[in-house]
Design a protein around this motif. Structure first.
Motif, short mmCIF file in Angstrom:
data_model
loop_
_atom_site.label_atom_id
_atom_site.label_comp_id
_atom_site.label_asym_id
_atom_site.label_seq_id
_atom_site.Cartn_x
_atom_site.Cartn_y
_atom_site.Cartn_z
N ILE A 1 8.25 -4.18 -5.07
CA ILE A 1 6.99 -3.41 -5.28
C ILE A 1 7.34 -1.99 -5.57
O ILE A 1 6.64 -1.47 -6.74
N LEU A 2 7.81 -1.40 -4.65
CA LEU A 2 8.04 0.02 -4.90
C LEU A 2 8.87 0.58 -6.12
O LEU A 2 8.49 1.30 -6.89
N VAL A 3 9.94 -0.37 -6.37
CA VAL A 3 10.62 0.02 -7.61
C VAL A 3 10.06 -0.39 -8.92
O VAL A 3 9.93 0.30 -9.80
N VAL A 4 9.44 -1.46 -8.76
CA VAL A 4 8.97 -2.18 -10.11
C VAL A 4 7.42 -1.56 -10.43
O VAL A 4 7.22 -1.36 -11.66
N ASP A 5 6.78 -1.05 -9.32
CA ASP A 5 5.14 -0.63 -9.66
C ASP A 5 5.09 0.76 -10.16
O ASP A 5 5.18 1.71 -9.25
#
Length: 170
Positions: free
Chosen positions: A137-141
């Motif tokens: 989530i941290l990388v893609v969001d």
């Protein structure tokens, strides 16, 4: 109803008449109780689907009226998403919907955890899987709203050429 005779070709441009007839034969073979629709159990009778942990999600996506079964029209429309003639956007939307369980247009932390748990089973401890989900989530969001939009998903998945893998021959 529920067979290829009641299917109108204009509802799906991804299959020609012969392909629809072949799909009709497959559908009838799977429809063991001859109800005109496929239950989860009937889908699971196919050996190639029995080992797929995401088959339940695929059936949920095919079942557009939400009655728990897939009729012939839903089967054709669902299968068309895997047609060699299907476009990249259509295939990416299908892949996105596997994760977007509540169909709100976003993949939440909980949804990502749930689907990945289906895939990994007990091969990871829940805390390990949660760390993976949080990092993903941290990388893609990119917009920082704590969830993954279709655009954010597509930006990552498109580079993996997943649309080229989501193909069945009829």
């Amino acid at each position: 109803m529920g067979n290829e005779a009641s299917y109108h070709p204009e509802m799906c441009n991804d299959f020609d008449h012969d392909e629809i007839k072949r799909l009709g034969k497959s559908f009838k073979k799977m429809d063991v109780d001859k109800s005109g629709s496929l239950s989860v159990e009937e889908f699971m009778s196919l050996p190639e689907l029995q080992q797929n942990p995401l088959v339940g999600r695929v059936i949920d996506i095919f079942d557009t009226d939400g009655n728990g079964e897939v009729d012939f029209l839903e089967f054709i429309k669902g299968t068309s998403q895997f047609s060699v003639k299907g476009d990249e956007e259509q295939k990416l939307r299908f892949a996105f919907r596997i994760y977007d369980i509540d169909n709100d247009g976003y993949i939440s932390n909980g949804e990502l955890f749930h689907v990945l748990k289906m895939m990994v089973g007990n091969n990871l401890m829940d805390w390990q899987l949660q760390q993976l989900v949080d990092k993903t989530i941290l990388v893609v969001d990119k917009d920082g709203d704590g969830r993954i939009s279709f655009k954010e998903f597509s930006d990552v998945v498109r580079n993996m050429n997943i649309h080229k893998k989501l193909v069945v021959s009829v």
